[in-house]
Design a protein around this motif. Structure first.
Motif, mmCIF file in Angstrom:
data_model
loop_
_atom_site.group_PDB
_atom_site.id
_atom_site.type_symbol
_atom_site.label_atom_id
_atom_site.label_comp_id
_atom_site.label_asym_id
_atom_site.label_seq_id
_atom_site.Cartn_x
_atom_site.Cartn_y
_atom_site.Cartn_z
ATOM 1 N N THR A 37 0.826 -1.207 0.000
ATOM 2 C CA THR A 37 0.000 0.000 0.000
ATOM 3 C C THR A 37 0.859 1.255 0.000
ATOM 4 N N PRO A 68 -17.521 11.815 -6.887
ATOM 5 C CA PRO A 68 -17.292 10.406 -6.529
ATOM 6 C C PRO A 68 -16.854 9.531 -7.702
ATOM 7 N N TRP A 72 -9.349 8.179 -12.430
ATOM 8 C CA TRP A 72 -7.976 8.272 -11.950
ATOM 9 C C TRP A 72 -7.031 8.331 -13.139
ATOM 10 N N VAL A 81 -6.648 -0.971 -5.713
ATOM 11 C CA VAL A 81 -7.510 -0.154 -4.855
ATOM 12 C C VAL A 81 -7.022 1.282 -4.946
ATOM 13 N N LYS A 82 -7.966 2.187 -5.193
ATOM 14 C CA LYS A 82 -7.663 3.617 -5.250
ATOM 15 C C LYS A 82 -8.787 4.336 -4.498
ATOM 16 N N GLU A 83 -8.426 4.972 -3.398
ATOM 17 C CA GLU A 83 -9.420 5.677 -2.599
ATOM 18 C C GLU A 83 -8.938 7.099 -2.334
ATOM 19 N N LYS A 84 -9.907 8.021 -2.256
ATOM 20 C CA LYS A 84 -9.591 9.418 -1.940
ATOM 21 C C LYS A 84 -10.541 9.909 -0.877
ATOM 22 N N GLU A 85 -10.032 10.798 -0.036
ATOM 23 C CA GLU A 85 -10.855 11.390 1.013
ATOM 24 C C GLU A 85 -10.399 12.828 1.240
ATOM 25 N N SER A 100 -5.276 6.601 -0.824
ATOM 26 C CA SER A 100 -4.827 5.267 -0.430
ATOM 27 C C SER A 100 -4.821 4.390 -1.674
#
Length: 181
Positions: A37, A68, A72, A81-85, A100
């Motif tokens: 990761t 949302p 990318w 896995v590709k996450e944004k916050e 992440s």
């Protein structure tokens, strides 16, 4: 060493926008080789505003990033896995972004300019103007080297030596984010 295709502190590079005007004052990157990761924390998102049209451009750019279904960068296609916050700082004065990513192979890290050196350590080019620091790595100019069997973290603060003319134009992105809510 690999060319760095994604700059850690430029928000848009993660979403395929190569002329992004939203930057982070401080970026903290943690790579965990066991979990495969990368967590990228971009702190205090800022931009440079000269004109009203600059403000509109930033509003439009940010609206794409927070959407949302924002796509990318194609350079991240191998990341499973590709996450944004996006979130406010604890003092509610700045906007941060946490990305992440989960990679599959060491080759995936090359998009970030991270590679394996001849000694079997993770290695990346040091750019002095980025003010990169780490307590996990060893700086052996022109490279930062990190143990390959344990997590490592480094920070970059590329806006540290900003000329005064640009300091005056620097604007927090948080008000733009509030306008989108």
């Amino acid at each position: 060493m690999e060319e760095i295709k994604i700059l850690f502190f430029v928000v848009g590079t993660f979403f395929g926008v190569h002329q992004s005007n939203i930057l982070s004052e401080k970026t903290t990157v943690t790579v965990n080789p066991q979990e495969k990761t990368i967590v990228i924390r971009q702190e205090n998102l800022v931009t440079f505003i000269k004109t009203e049209s600059d403000s509109l451009n930033i509003q439009n750019e940010l609206s794409k990033f927070v959407h949302p279904n924002q796509s990318w960068s194609s350079e991240l296609k191998n990341f499973s896995v590709k996450e944004k916050e996006f979130y406010k700082s604890d003092d509610h004065k700045s906007l941060h972004l946490k990305l992440s990513l989960t990679y599959s192979t060491l080759k995936d890290l090359k998009v970030f300019g991270i590679d394996m050196n001849n000694d079997g350590k993770f290695s990346m080019t040091n750019f002095p103007k980025s003010h990169t620091k780490s307590t996990d790595g060893i700086l052996e100019e022109p490279y930062w080297n990190f143990e390959a069997d344990q997590p490592f973290t480094f920070t970059a603060e590329p806006l540290t030596d900003l000329p005064e003319a640009f300091q005056k134009l620097k604007t927090k992105v948080l008000p733009f984010w509030f306008a989108l809510k």
